[in-house]
Design a protein around this motif. Sequence first.
Motif: not given
Length: 170
Positions: A120-149
């Motif tokens: 998912m991330i092997s092709h990204l440079g350092e700055e791109e990685l930061d932007d990618f993770v920020r956006k991706h984590l924002f989207e995925r948090n919707f699912f992750y935060l359904r976790s009871p803990h």
Amino acid sequence: MVILIGYMGSGKSTVGKLIAAKTGKAYLDLDTLIEKDAGLSIAEIFSAHGEIWFRKKEMEVLSKTLNDNPDIVLALGGGTPCFGNNMEEILSHSDKVFYLKASVETLTARLANEKEQRPMISHLGEEELDDFVRKHLFERNFFYLRSPHVIGVDQRSPEDIAQQITEILN
Ligand code: S3P
């Protein structure tokens, strides 16, 4: 069943093995089970078959693992809770679901050194990685935060995190 979810680099495998050692339960890693099933590494699966094929296989192996192994510690892949009805299925099997919540800064720092095996991330440079993770984590948090803990992991040792989760289990 104890289930660990969270973004790539959040420490699911390391913490999962420690919880297994502390509780005497067996440890399984969904990525490893997928690799065994397919006879290919995750990186090879993505390059030979593409992500959609991987997600179908992931769904199939998740379902089988949840049904076959009642008392284990299971570390999922970063994307597992975010596709199909996987999160429903995870939550219907266990209330011991732990989201290892790391900040973008923690994740980017860790992943910069270990992205080669992660298609998912092997092709990204350092700055791109930061932007990618920020956006991706924002989207995925919707699912992750359904976790009871939800367990914050920034600036903490795997041992400390495993200890906290083991105490919650008791
Ligand atoms: C993925 C995370 C990986 C692996 C695959 C896809 C993702 O697992 O399942 O490369 O979509 O976040 P880890 O979280 O164990 O790196």
